[in-house]
Design a protein around this motif. Structure first.
Motif, PDB file in Angstrom:
ATOM      1  N   ALA A  95       0.973  -1.125   0.010  1.00  0.00           N
ATOM      2  CA  ALA A  95       0.145  -0.054  -0.047  1.00  0.00           C
ATOM      3  C   ALA A  95       0.836   1.164  -0.054  1.00  0.00           C
ATOM      4  O   ALA A  95       1.937   1.287   0.616  1.00  0.00           O
ATOM      5  CB  ALA A  95      -0.880  -0.009   1.158  1.00  0.00           C
ATOM      6  N   LEU A  96       0.516   2.257  -0.730  1.00  0.00           N
ATOM      7  CA  LEU A  96       1.215   3.404  -1.034  1.00  0.00           C
ATOM      8  C   LEU A  96       0.384   4.481   0.092  1.00  0.00           C
ATOM      9  O   LEU A  96      -0.840   4.596  -0.479  1.00  0.00           O
ATOM     10  CB  LEU A  96       1.476   3.927  -2.254  1.00  0.00           C
ATOM     11  CG  LEU A  96       2.069   2.988  -2.994  1.00  0.00           C
ATOM     12  CD1 LEU A  96       2.355   3.508  -4.349  1.00  0.00           C
ATOM     13  CD2 LEU A  96       3.788   2.877  -2.275  1.00  0.00           C
ATOM     14  N   ILE A  97       1.230   5.226   0.952  1.00  0.00           N
ATOM     15  CA  ILE A  97       0.258   6.165   1.536  1.00  0.00           C
ATOM     16  C   ILE A  97       1.343   7.317   1.575  1.00  0.00           C
ATOM     17  O   ILE A  97       2.450   7.554   1.687  1.00  0.00           O
ATOM     18  CB  ILE A  97       0.165   5.865   3.066  1.00  0.00           C
ATOM     19  CG1 ILE A  97      -0.638   4.442   3.056  1.00  0.00           C
ATOM     20  CG2 ILE A  97      -0.650   6.928   3.974  1.00  0.00           C
ATOM     21  CD1 ILE A  97      -0.714   3.815   4.324  1.00  0.00           C
ATOM     22  N   SER A  98       0.705   8.638   1.337  1.00  0.00           N
ATOM     23  CA  SER A  98       1.472  10.062   1.368  1.00  0.00           C
ATOM     24  C   SER A  98       0.922  10.948   2.309  1.00  0.00           C
ATOM     25  O   SER A  98      -0.508  11.154   2.254  1.00  0.00           O
ATOM     26  CB  SER A  98       2.053  10.576   0.174  1.00  0.00           C
ATOM     27  OG  SER A  98       1.019  10.467  -0.992  1.00  0.00           O
ATOM     28  N   PHE A  99       1.366  11.893   2.778  1.00  0.00           N
ATOM     29  CA  PHE A  99       1.012  13.066   3.768  1.00  0.00           C
ATOM     30  C   PHE A  99       1.592  14.270   3.019  1.00  0.00           C
ATOM     31  O   PHE A  99       2.755  14.253   2.999  1.00  0.00           O
ATOM     32  CB  PHE A  99       1.575  12.787   5.034  1.00  0.00           C
ATOM     33  CG  PHE A  99       1.125  11.483   5.714  1.00  0.00           C
ATOM     34  CD1 PHE A  99       0.043  11.260   6.136  1.00  0.00           C
ATOM     35  CD2 PHE A  99       2.226  10.506   5.850  1.00  0.00           C
ATOM     36  CE1 PHE A  99      -0.669  10.076   6.738  1.00  0.00           C
ATOM     37  CE2 PHE A  99       1.769   8.913   5.974  1.00  0.00           C
ATOM     38  CZ  PHE A  99       0.694   8.860   6.815  1.00  0.00           C
ATOM     39  N   HIS A 100       0.774  15.356   2.827  1.00  0.00           N
ATOM     40  CA  HIS A 100       1.083  16.356   2.331  1.00  0.00           C
ATOM     41  C   HIS A 100       0.568  17.716   2.828  1.00  0.00           C
ATOM     42  O   HIS A 100      -0.627  17.811   3.472  1.00  0.00           O
ATOM     43  CB  HIS A 100       0.565  16.569   0.784  1.00  0.00           C
ATOM     44  CG  HIS A 100       0.915  15.313  -0.167  1.00  0.00           C
ATOM     45  ND1 HIS A 100       2.114  15.302  -0.985  1.00  0.00           N
ATOM     46  CD2 HIS A 100       0.482  14.048  -0.055  1.00  0.00           C
ATOM     47  CE1 HIS A 100       2.038  14.071  -1.298  1.00  0.00           C
ATOM     48  NE2 HIS A 100       1.084  13.397  -0.806  1.00  0.00           N
ATOM     49  N   SER A 101       1.509  18.731   2.771  1.00  0.00           N
ATOM     50  CA  SER A 101       0.996  19.944   3.387  1.00  0.00           C
ATOM     51  C   SER A 101       0.262  20.690   2.243  1.00  0.00           C
ATOM     52  O   SER A 101      -0.448  21.688   2.717  1.00  0.00           O
ATOM     53  CB  SER A 101       2.197  20.986   3.843  1.00  0.00           C
ATOM     54  OG  SER A 101       3.098  21.248   3.061  1.00  0.00           O
ATOM     55  N   ALA A 102       0.558  20.360   1.139  1.00  0.00           N
ATOM     56  CA  ALA A 102      -0.078  20.874  -0.240  1.00  0.00           C
ATOM     57  C   ALA A 102      -1.394  20.480  -0.441  1.00  0.00           C
ATOM     58  O   ALA A 102      -1.812  19.169   0.171  1.00  0.00           O
ATOM     59  CB  ALA A 102       0.516  20.850  -1.472  1.00  0.00           C
ATOM     60  N   ASP A 103      -2.692  21.465  -0.436  1.00  0.00           N
ATOM     61  CA  ASP A 103      -4.015  20.962  -0.602  1.00  0.00           C
ATOM     62  C   ASP A 103      -4.161  19.922  -1.531  1.00  0.00           C
ATOM     63  O   ASP A 103      -5.262  19.225  -1.405  1.00  0.00           O
ATOM     64  CB  ASP A 103      -5.033  22.162  -0.836  1.00  0.00           C
ATOM     65  CG  ASP A 103      -4.775  23.283   0.261  1.00  0.00           C
ATOM     66  OD1 ASP A 103      -4.278  23.042   1.341  1.00  0.00           O
ATOM     67  OD2 ASP A 103      -5.239  24.592   0.096  1.00  0.00           O
ATOM     68  N   ASN A 104      -3.659  19.891  -2.786  1.00  0.00           N
ATOM     69  CA  ASN A 104      -4.018  19.066  -3.739  1.00  0.00           C
ATOM     70  C   ASN A 104      -2.939  17.327  -3.541  1.00  0.00           C
ATOM     71  O   ASN A 104      -2.889  16.875  -4.742  1.00  0.00           O
ATOM     72  CB  ASN A 104      -3.688  19.466  -5.110  1.00  0.00           C
ATOM     73  CG  ASN A 104      -2.291  19.956  -5.534  1.00  0.00           C
ATOM     74  OD1 ASN A 104      -1.247  19.858  -4.397  1.00  0.00           O
ATOM     75  ND2 ASN A 104      -1.956  20.311  -6.587  1.00  0.00           N
TER      76      ASN A 104
END
Length: 171
Positions: A95-104
């Motif tokens: 599974a790939l999971i990513s966390f971002h400060s960018a809204d998109n």
């Protein structure tokens, strides 16, 4: 070759035991193919006591659908720009999971952290802070079962706005 009654009985028992083992081997993979319901837990700033206050839980979509969760307006009850850490629970391998400060969910803004699960199932024992994850290099193992795939930025604390999840495809 003439078999005595005792040898005949022993041979029958051995054949029956072999059949039972073979039948069990046929049914066991079904248990291995059980669909896992993975979750990502998000946590607010860690307290001085070491406790991570829980913010919300995002459950993987049924059928392995890709998800992009905008924390400005999500149905999971997450607070935008207020999370400092994460924990993965019962996620399938790959599974790939990513966390971002960018809204998109883009790889820009204050920070981004991407991980891949490499164990089936993957459950983290303790939450991990985004700032701690940024101290690793891509390819390194963050905790057993979780590998960093990509990261960037330098201000992860309290800036999370988007979470992206792509469960591994079913076999």
């Amino acid at each position: 070759m003439l078999l005595t009654p005792l040898k005949s009985l022993s041979l029958c028992l051995a054949l029956l035991a072999g059949s039972a083992i073979a039948a069990d081997a046929v049914t066991s993979p079904a248990a291995a193919n059980t669909v896992l319901t993975g979750k990502v837990h998000l946590y607010k700033q860690k307290k001085d006591t070491g406790e991570w206050p829980h913010d919300c839980t995002i459950t993987f979509e049924a059928g392995g659908a890709e998800q992009e969760i905008d924390l400005h307006d999500d149905s999971y009850g997450c607070t935008n720009d207020d999370d400092y850490g994460f924990k993965i629970e019962n996620a399938p391998s790959a599974a790939l999971i990513s966390f971002h400060s960018a809204d998109n969910c883009g790889n820009g803004g204050d920070f981004y952290v991407g991980v891949k699960t490499i164990k089936n199932p993957t459950t983290m024992v303790e939450p991990m802070g985004f700032s701690q994850a940024l101290s690793y290099s891509p390819g390194e193992i963050l905790v057993p079962g979780v590998q960093l795939t990509h990261s960037g930025g330098s201000k992860p604390n309290g800036t999370l706005s988007c979470v992206w999840i792509r469960p591994s495809p079913l076999p």
